[in-house]
Design a protein around this motif. Structure first.
Motif, PDB file in Angstrom:
ATOM      1  N   VAL A  97      39.675  35.694  -7.258  1.00 41.70           N
ATOM      2  CA  VAL A  97      40.689  34.640  -7.349  1.00 41.70           C
ATOM      3  C   VAL A  97      41.874  34.985  -6.447  1.00 41.70           C
ATOM      4  N   THR A  98      42.260  36.235  -6.443  1.00 41.06           N
ATOM      5  CA  THR A  98      43.358  36.699  -5.598  1.00 41.06           C
ATOM      6  C   THR A  98      43.023  36.470  -4.127  1.00 41.06           C
ATOM      7  N   GLU A  99      41.807  36.806  -3.748  1.00 40.79           N
ATOM      8  CA  GLU A  99      41.348  36.618  -2.364  1.00 40.79           C
ATOM      9  C   GLU A  99      41.320  35.139  -1.981  1.00 40.79           C
ATOM     10  N   VAL A 100      40.823  34.282  -2.875  1.00 41.26           N
ATOM     11  CA  VAL A 100      40.743  32.845  -2.614  1.00 41.26           C
ATOM     12  C   VAL A 100      42.148  32.273  -2.379  1.00 41.26           C
ATOM     13  N   ASN A 101      43.149  32.883  -2.998  1.00 38.63           N
ATOM     14  CA  ASN A 101      44.523  32.423  -2.855  1.00 38.63           C
ATOM     15  C   ASN A 101      45.244  33.044  -1.668  1.00 38.63           C
ATOM     16  N   GLY A 102      44.505  33.699  -0.801  1.00 38.40           N
ATOM     17  CA  GLY A 102      45.071  34.158   0.465  1.00 38.40           C
ATOM     18  C   GLY A 102      45.695  35.534   0.460  1.00 38.40           C
ATOM     19  N   PHE A 103      45.534  36.274  -0.627  1.00 41.24           N
ATOM     20  CA  PHE A 103      46.077  37.627  -0.666  1.00 41.24           C
ATOM     21  C   PHE A 103      45.013  38.610  -0.211  1.00 41.24           C
ATOM     22  N   VAL A 104      45.443  39.654   0.463  1.00 36.85           N
ATOM     23  CA  VAL A 104      44.523  40.688   0.915  1.00 36.85           C
ATOM     24  C   VAL A 104      44.257  41.611  -0.272  1.00 36.85           C
ATOM     25  N   VAL A 105      43.001  41.686  -0.671  1.00 40.94           N
ATOM     26  CA  VAL A 105      42.611  42.544  -1.777  1.00 40.94           C
ATOM     27  C   VAL A 105      42.287  43.917  -1.216  1.00 40.94           C
ATOM     28  N   ASN A 106      42.783  44.937  -1.855  1.00 40.90           N
ATOM     29  CA  ASN A 106      42.534  46.328  -1.452  1.00 40.90           C
ATOM     30  C   ASN A 106      42.987  46.583  -0.015  1.00 40.90           C
ATOM     31  N   GLN A 107      44.155  46.062   0.343  1.00 37.52           N
ATOM     32  CA  GLN A 107      44.623  46.220   1.714  1.00 37.52           C
ATOM     33  C   GLN A 107      44.818  47.688   2.089  1.00 37.52           C
ATOM     34  N   TYR A 108      45.180  48.511   1.129  1.00 37.43           N
ATOM     35  CA  TYR A 108      45.394  49.922   1.426  1.00 37.43           C
ATOM     36  C   TYR A 108      44.062  50.635   1.662  1.00 37.43           C
ATOM     37  N   GLU A 109      43.060  50.262   0.888  1.00 41.42           N
ATOM     38  CA  GLU A 109      41.740  50.849   1.098  1.00 41.42           C
ATOM     39  C   GLU A 109      41.190  50.444   2.455  1.00 41.42           C
ATOM     40  N   GLU A 110      41.376  49.176   2.827  1.00 38.39           N
ATOM     41  CA  GLU A 110      40.899  48.705   4.123  1.00 38.39           C
ATOM     42  C   GLU A 110      41.619  49.418   5.260  1.00 38.39           C
ATOM     43  N   ALA A 111      42.926  49.600   5.116  1.00 43.68           N
ATOM     44  CA  ALA A 111      43.708  50.296   6.148  1.00 43.68           C
ATOM     45  C   ALA A 111      43.243  51.755   6.266  1.00 43.68           C
ATOM     46  N   ALA A 112      42.946  52.378   5.146  1.00 43.19           N
ATOM     47  CA  ALA A 112      42.483  53.761   5.182  1.00 43.19           C
ATOM     48  C   ALA A 112      41.133  53.863   5.869  1.00 43.19           C
ATOM     49  N   GLU A 113      40.244  52.898   5.609  1.00 47.44           N
ATOM     50  CA  GLU A 113      38.935  52.882   6.247  1.00 47.44           C
ATOM     51  C   GLU A 113      39.068  52.693   7.748  1.00 47.44           C
ATOM     52  N   GLU A 114      39.954  51.791   8.153  1.00 53.97           N
ATOM     53  CA  GLU A 114      40.188  51.564   9.589  1.00 53.97           C
ATOM     54  C   GLU A 114      40.720  52.818  10.251  1.00 53.97           C
TER      55      GLU A 114
END
Length: 146
Positions: free
Chosen positions: A125-142
């Protein structure tokens, strides 16, 4: 490339579409055996603000905001308001799950009774509303991949 005001005046912004999502593998179609899809819609900014104000009032006692209560109320209300299908206000569905209060939040909790299901639905639901879910995890992976 420079953007001009005329481009904003001429463009028609795309409206976000509802999203189908399997919130739980436990709900299966009696005819096909396939998991049933839920339908989630994004909120408008005005709807989100109305929900925030309502939840702030409910989570404030003696002029002090209980942040944990506010967050829980807000998340629960947003999940209910974004759920198009199944209709969490449907009396038959509430009866099936033993919801006596006619509270759609209670029904959602009974339907998605496993913590992982409930949290997974909140993330979707958070993602559908335009928020980045787990943005810190994604940044760490990048960062790891660079």
């Amino acid at each position: 490339m420079e953007t001009t005001l005329s481009e904003f005046l001429e463009c028609v912004p795309e409206l976000p579409e509802n999203v189908k999502y399997v919130a739980s593998e436990r709900f299966k179609s009696p005819t096909t055996g396939e998991p049933l899809e839920w339908e989630i819609r994004p909120l408008s900014n005005a709807e989100s603000e109305r929900i925030k104000v309502q939840c702030q009032k409910e989570a404030t006692k003696k002029g002090r905001l209980n942040q944990a209560r506010f967050t829980k109320l807000y998340n629960d209300t947003v999940m209910v308001e974004c759920t198009v299908f199944p209709d969490l206000r449907n009396g038959q569905l509430q009866d099936k799950f033993g919801v006596k209060s006619a509270d759609p939040v209670e029904l959602l909790g009974k339907m998605l009774c496993l913590p992982g299901e409930y949290n997974g639905y909140l993330e979707k639901v958070t993602e559908v509303n335009g928020f980045v879910v787990n943005q810190y995890e994604e940044a760490a992976e990048e960062a790891k991949n660079d």
